[in-house]
Design a protein around this motif. Structure first.
Motif, PDB file in Angstrom:
ATOM      1  N   PHE A 127       0.811  -1.095  -0.012  1.00 43.15           N
ATOM      2  CA  PHE A 127       0.089   0.244  -0.060  1.00 43.15           C
ATOM      3  C   PHE A 127       0.747   1.191   0.008  1.00 43.15           C
ATOM      4  CE2 PHE A 127      -3.080  -3.042   1.710  1.00 43.15           C
ATOM      5  CZ  PHE A 127      -4.120  -2.954   0.748  1.00 43.15           C
ATOM      6  N   LYS A 128       2.199   0.973  -0.226  1.00 45.71           N
ATOM      7  CA  LYS A 128       3.246   2.086  -0.409  1.00 45.71           C
ATOM      8  C   LYS A 128       3.416   3.040   0.715  1.00 45.71           C
ATOM      9  CE  LYS A 128       2.678   2.307  -5.445  1.00 45.71           C
ATOM     10  NZ  LYS A 128       3.598   2.526  -6.231  1.00 45.71           N
ATOM     11  N   VAL A 129       2.931   2.609   2.082  1.00 47.44           N
ATOM     12  CA  VAL A 129       3.145   3.311   3.112  1.00 47.44           C
ATOM     13  C   VAL A 129       4.550   3.570   3.553  1.00 47.44           C
ATOM     14  CG1 VAL A 129       2.767   3.242   5.688  1.00 47.44           C
ATOM     15  CG2 VAL A 129       1.018   2.601   4.258  1.00 47.44           C
ATOM     16  N   ARG A 130       5.321   2.393   3.496  1.00 48.63           N
ATOM     17  CA  ARG A 130       6.854   2.409   3.746  1.00 48.63           C
ATOM     18  C   ARG A 130       7.586   3.488   2.828  1.00 48.63           C
ATOM     19  NH1 ARG A 130       9.189  -3.321   4.563  1.00 48.63           N
ATOM     20  NH2 ARG A 130      10.752  -2.542   5.683  1.00 48.63           N
ATOM     21  N   GLU A 131       7.075   3.108   1.422  1.00 49.83           N
ATOM     22  CA  GLU A 131       7.679   4.357   0.454  1.00 49.83           C
ATOM     23  C   GLU A 131       7.548   5.653   0.639  1.00 49.83           C
ATOM     24  OE1 GLU A 131       7.858   4.295  -4.399  1.00 49.83           O
ATOM     25  OE2 GLU A 131       6.749   2.530  -3.517  1.00 49.83           O
ATOM     26  N   THR A 269       7.490  -3.892  18.539  1.00 47.60           N
ATOM     27  CA  THR A 269       8.810  -3.533  18.749  1.00 47.60           C
ATOM     28  C   THR A 269       9.837  -4.125  17.545  1.00 47.60           C
ATOM     29  OG1 THR A 269       8.686  -3.721  21.006  1.00 47.60           O
ATOM     30  CG2 THR A 269      10.959  -3.909  20.316  1.00 47.60           C
ATOM     31  N   PHE A 270       9.549  -5.433  17.125  1.00 45.91           N
ATOM     32  CA  PHE A 270      10.289  -5.750  15.724  1.00 45.91           C
ATOM     33  C   PHE A 270      10.048  -4.894  14.540  1.00 45.91           C
ATOM     34  CE2 PHE A 270      10.337 -10.279  17.670  1.00 45.91           C
ATOM     35  CZ  PHE A 270      11.729 -10.319  17.732  1.00 45.91           C
ATOM     36  N   LEU A 271       8.707  -4.548  14.566  1.00 46.29           N
ATOM     37  CA  LEU A 271       8.445  -3.785  13.415  1.00 46.29           C
ATOM     38  C   LEU A 271       9.109  -2.401  13.404  1.00 46.29           C
ATOM     39  CD1 LEU A 271       5.950  -4.222  11.163  1.00 46.29           C
ATOM     40  CD2 LEU A 271       4.659  -2.675  12.559  1.00 46.29           C
ATOM     41  N   PHE A 272       9.151  -1.837  14.463  1.00 48.32           N
ATOM     42  CA  PHE A 272       9.644  -0.422  14.688  1.00 48.32           C
ATOM     43  C   PHE A 272      10.971  -0.455  14.315  1.00 48.32           C
ATOM     44  CE2 PHE A 272       8.080   3.753  15.818  1.00 48.32           C
ATOM     45  CZ  PHE A 272       6.929   3.691  16.351  1.00 48.32           C
ATOM     46  N   VAL A 273      11.971  -1.344  14.953  1.00 48.05           N
ATOM     47  CA  VAL A 273      13.445  -1.390  14.468  1.00 48.05           C
ATOM     48  C   VAL A 273      13.623  -1.802  13.382  1.00 48.05           C
ATOM     49  CG1 VAL A 273      15.404  -2.522  15.477  1.00 48.05           C
ATOM     50  CG2 VAL A 273      13.730  -1.745  17.290  1.00 48.05           C
ATOM     51  N   ASP A 274      13.016  -2.541  12.662  1.00 48.00           N
ATOM     52  CA  ASP A 274      13.295  -3.337  11.473  1.00 48.00           C
ATOM     53  C   ASP A 274      12.903  -2.089  10.418  1.00 48.00           C
ATOM     54  OD1 ASP A 274      13.782  -5.018   9.259  1.00 48.00           O
ATOM     55  OD2 ASP A 274      11.946  -5.961   9.269  1.00 48.00           O
ATOM     56  N   PHE A 275      11.700  -1.718  10.770  1.00 42.85           N
ATOM     57  CA  PHE A 275      11.326  -0.414   9.843  1.00 42.85           C
ATOM     58  C   PHE A 275      12.622   0.496   9.554  1.00 42.85           C
ATOM     59  CE2 PHE A 275       9.407   3.404   7.966  1.00 42.85           C
ATOM     60  CZ  PHE A 275       8.373   2.846   7.392  1.00 42.85           C
ATOM     61  N   PHE A 276      13.121   1.212  10.581  1.00 48.83           N
ATOM     62  CA  PHE A 276      13.836   2.477  10.744  1.00 48.83           C
ATOM     63  C   PHE A 276      15.206   1.866  10.458  1.00 48.83           C
ATOM     64  CE2 PHE A 276       9.809   4.236  12.084  1.00 48.83           C
ATOM     65  CZ  PHE A 276       9.676   5.175  11.129  1.00 48.83           C
ATOM     66  N   ASP A 277      15.618   0.757  10.778  1.00 46.69           N
ATOM     67  CA  ASP A 277      17.143   0.464  10.506  1.00 46.69           C
ATOM     68  C   ASP A 277      17.028   0.140   9.156  1.00 46.69           C
ATOM     69  OD1 ASP A 277      18.011   0.352  13.094  1.00 46.69           O
ATOM     70  OD2 ASP A 277      18.190  -1.838  13.132  1.00 46.69           O
ATOM     71  N   THR A 278      16.083  -0.596   8.389  1.00 43.35           N
ATOM     72  CA  THR A 278      16.153  -0.698   7.104  1.00 43.35           C
ATOM     73  C   THR A 278      16.076   0.547   6.190  1.00 43.35           C
ATOM     74  OG1 THR A 278      14.819  -2.598   7.213  1.00 43.35           O
ATOM     75  CG2 THR A 278      14.922  -1.664   4.995  1.00 43.35           C
ATOM     76  N   VAL A 279      14.911   1.640   6.466  1.00 44.12           N
ATOM     77  CA  VAL A 279      14.798   2.877   5.959  1.00 44.12           C
ATOM     78  C   VAL A 279      16.212   3.665   6.014  1.00 44.12           C
ATOM     79  CG1 VAL A 279      13.709   5.196   6.041  1.00 44.12           C
ATOM     80  CG2 VAL A 279      12.486   3.285   6.121  1.00 44.12           C
ATOM     81  N   ILE A 410      21.166   2.337  14.111  1.00 47.36           N
ATOM     82  CA  ILE A 410      20.572   3.333  13.107  1.00 47.36           C
ATOM     83  C   ILE A 410      19.255   3.569  13.217  1.00 47.36           C
ATOM     84  CG2 ILE A 410      20.105   3.246  10.584  1.00 47.36           C
ATOM     85  CD1 ILE A 410      22.478   1.352  10.335  1.00 47.36           C
ATOM     86  N   GLY A 411      18.327   2.718  13.698  1.00 47.85           N
ATOM     87  CA  GLY A 411      16.813   2.969  13.780  1.00 47.85           C
ATOM     88  C   GLY A 411      16.782   4.023  15.049  1.00 47.85           C
ATOM     89  N   ASP A 412      17.364   3.878  16.235  1.00 44.68           N
ATOM     90  CA  ASP A 412      17.271   4.857  17.108  1.00 44.68           C
ATOM     91  C   ASP A 412      17.825   6.413  16.758  1.00 44.68           C
ATOM     92  OD1 ASP A 412      15.887   3.082  18.952  1.00 44.68           O
ATOM     93  OD2 ASP A 412      17.761   2.730  19.784  1.00 44.68           O
ATOM     94  N   GLY A 413      18.734   6.213  16.035  1.00 44.52           N
ATOM     95  CA  GLY A 413      19.407   7.701  15.525  1.00 44.52           C
ATOM     96  C   GLY A 413      18.536   8.315  14.582  1.00 44.52           C
ATOM     97  N   LEU A 414      18.032   7.593  13.712  1.00 42.61           N
ATOM     98  CA  LEU A 414      16.800   8.058  13.031  1.00 42.61           C
ATOM     99  C   LEU A 414      15.513   8.699  13.604  1.00 42.61           C
ATOM    100  CD1 LEU A 414      16.129   8.778   9.765  1.00 42.61           C
ATOM    101  CD2 LEU A 414      15.112   6.421   9.671  1.00 42.61           C
ATOM    102  N   THR A 415      15.003   7.932  14.702  1.00 45.31           N
ATOM    103  CA  THR A 415      13.974   8.319  15.397  1.00 45.31           C
ATOM    104  C   THR A 415      14.283   9.540  16.188  1.00 45.31           C
ATOM    105  OG1 THR A 415      13.384   5.909  15.911  1.00 45.31           O
ATOM    106  CG2 THR A 415      12.637   7.777  17.529  1.00 45.31           C
ATOM    107  N   LEU A 416      15.495   9.818  16.788  1.00 44.43           N
ATOM    108  CA  LEU A 416      15.699  11.023  17.354  1.00 44.43           C
ATOM    109  C   LEU A 416      15.873  12.019  16.434  1.00 44.43           C
ATOM    110  CD1 LEU A 416      18.291   9.540  20.137  1.00 44.43           C
ATOM    111  CD2 LEU A 416      15.859  10.243  20.605  1.00 44.43           C
ATOM    112  N   GLY A 417      16.549  11.932  15.414  1.00 43.72           N
ATOM    113  CA  GLY A 417      16.638  12.844  14.396  1.00 43.72           C
ATOM    114  C   GLY A 417      15.440  13.439  13.688  1.00 43.72           C
ATOM    115  N   ILE A 418      14.506  12.568  13.488  1.00 43.46           N
ATOM    116  CA  ILE A 418      13.150  13.116  12.821  1.00 43.46           C
ATOM    117  C   ILE A 418      12.514  13.780  13.946  1.00 43.46           C
ATOM    118  CG2 ILE A 418      11.130  12.242  11.999  1.00 43.46           C
ATOM    119  CD1 ILE A 418      12.301  10.128  10.414  1.00 43.46           C
ATOM    120  N   LEU A 419      12.317  13.309  15.235  1.00 38.75           N
ATOM    121  CA  LEU A 419      11.788  14.019  16.212  1.00 38.75           C
ATOM    122  C   LEU A 419      12.365  15.307  16.401  1.00 38.75           C
ATOM    123  CD1 LEU A 419      11.234  11.673  19.299  1.00 38.75           C
ATOM    124  CD2 LEU A 419       9.663  13.078  18.145  1.00 38.75           C
ATOM    125  N   SER A 420      13.748  15.519  16.455  1.00 39.24           N
ATOM    126  CA  SER A 420      14.023  16.875  16.615  1.00 39.24           C
ATOM    127  C   SER A 420      13.865  17.635  15.275  1.00 39.24           C
ATOM    128  CB  SER A 420      15.845  16.717  16.695  1.00 39.24           C
ATOM    129  OG  SER A 420      16.493  16.260  15.683  1.00 39.24           O
TER     130      SER A 420
END
Length: 458
Positions: A127-131, A269-279, A410-420
């Protein structure tokens, strides 16, 4: 590349790799080999971690190789991108130590959580949500992710060499000047000099020389070498059946109302970490290799994410934790890999390693460290593309790049970066003149809200 794919028809549309012309197969093979050598450690590390749950260690070696091969083939044929996949580090530790050992969940149920996560990812991708999410990340953040991954993998390299070690008082500190440090330094100098002279495959040569030096040290002083994690290959051929762990999914958890809530948290949790590590990995590696399209987006990102999602589902069925895109793919990309043939080469080598695993397992961390350190140095140059004097871009970029290494994620770094990024720009837009305001996409705002919920609840 994305536009070309949309114009293809039939079998070439399904497998755009088959439409590639004028491919430098030698360079692609070399890049795939370099990628494989820098991530071959997962063949031994993943079984070591997951076997603590009671899973069969021998079967895990084979399943790890098969899961990686399937993921690589999917990425190569479906997305035509040079990225390799395997069971993710961090995710395997979460699987074993948090979900199974600490949470008291059986490894069969944990595998089911990974399987369900993969199914959800497939639906989100279709459904192109990730894209949409990937393409909504600002260009400055994409360059910051590249630099952050560079710092992250350099840190992994320094740790593997023994130059950086854990310290209870200061968190990390400089290690002793051991033979592993010397071996890694020699490999790094070889890579640097050869690359400066324009020698193709310089990274691979550095790994090979470092491995040979490590094995020579093991012959001279096997006891000292063993303490430093270096040993000679224990044989050449070995194969283990995956029967003890393959297809052992346990869906009985859906009949347990009480346990279903805990199961849902694990899946998320698996979903969150995998998603943003991959992105983060896709954006960072593509940015460094100049593979982003005219609009700054990852080519064939939807297909890449679909390959990742299917790889996770297939990996769970085979008996391993989340299969995800590997940051070590950057070593192959910087060695010249540009098409799916790089990923396919890596996948083939993973298949072969099922039968020759003693050799690949014997490649020590100090031998792959020079490649990680050098690639980290190359990727750090992306910082020059960011206007660090503009705090609305500079501060989020700084937070992204530094926290990837400091949180070892990588996922946590991207999380904090987007938040900021969202918070700083929304505050700035509230007080700045209309003509100076910087638009923040609704996707970024939605991500920030989700991240806050994640940080509060997880």
């Amino acid at each position: 590349m994305a536009s070309k794919t949309s114009e293809l028809k039939g079998i070439q549309w399904l497998f755009p790799l088959l439409a590639e012309k004028n491919v430098n197969y030698k360079k692609e093979f070399l890049a795939g080999l370099v990628t494989f050598l820098t991530m071959a450690y997962i063949i031994v590390v993943n079984p070591n971690i997951l076997s603590k749950t009671g899973m069969d260690a021998g079967a895990l070696v084979t399943a790890t190789c098969l899961g990686a091969a399937v993921g690589c083939f999917l990425m190569g044929f479906i997305a035509n991108l040079p990225f390799a996949l395997a069971s993710g580090m961090g995710l395997n530790a979460f699987f074993a130590f948090t979900v199974v050992l600490k949470g008291g969940v059986s490894w069969e149920v944990a595998l089911t959580a990974v399987f369900v996560e993969g199914i959800i990812f497939i639906l989100l991708t279709m459904f192109k949500v990730r894209e949409i999410v990937v393409n909504s990340i600002p260009t400055s953040m994409k360059h910051a992710v590249t630099a952050g991954i560079g710092i992250f993998i350099a840190f992994v390299g320094f740790s593997g060499a023994g130059l950086v070690v854990a310290n209870e008082s200061t968190k990390v500190s400089m290690g002793h000047f051991t033979p592993t440090v010397v071996i890694a330094a020699i490999g790094l100098f070889i890579i640097g000099v050869l690359d400066k002279k324009g020698v193709k495959g310089s990274i691979l040569y550095g790994i090979v020389v470092s491995s040979i030096l490590a094995w020579i040290f093991s012959i001279i002083d096997p006891e000292a070498a063993a303490k430093l994690g270096i040993s000679l290959p224990k044989g050449i051929f070995k194969y283990e059946s995956i029967a003890p762990i393959a297809g052992k999914l346990d869906f009985s958890v859906f009949a347990d109302v009480k346990g279903l809530s805990s199961f849902f948290v694990v899946v998320c949790t698996f979903l969150f970490v995998d998603f943003f590590d991959t992105v983060g990995t896709l954006i960072g590696v593509c940015s460094k290799a100049n593979m982003l399209d005219e609009e700054g987006n990852v080519p064939n990102v939807g297909r890449a994410l679909l390959a990742d999602a299917i790889g996770t589902t297939a990996g769970a069925a085979l008996g391993v934790s989340t299969v995800t895109t590997y940051v070590e793919s950057s070593t192959g990309v910087l060695a010249g890999g540009r098409t799916g043939w790089t990923a396919i080469t890596t996948g083939v080598l993973f298949l072969l390693s099922m039968f020759f695993s003693p050799i690949f397992i014997a490649i020590p961390a100090c031998a792959t460290a020079p490649a990680l350190i050098y690639v980290g140095y190359l990727m750090l140059s992306s910082l020059k593309e960011i206007d660090l004097h503009d705090v609305t871009d500079g501060i989020p970029a700084f937070i992204t790049a530094t926290t990837m290494a400091l949180t070892y994620s990588i996922g946590d770094g991207l999380t904090l970066g987007i938040l900021s990024y969202v918070i700083i720009n929304l505050i700035y837009n509230a007080v700045a003149p209309k003509e100076d305001r910087k638009p923040v996409s609704w996707v970024m705002i939605a991500l920030a809200i989700l991240f806050i919920i994640k940080l509060v609840l997880m």
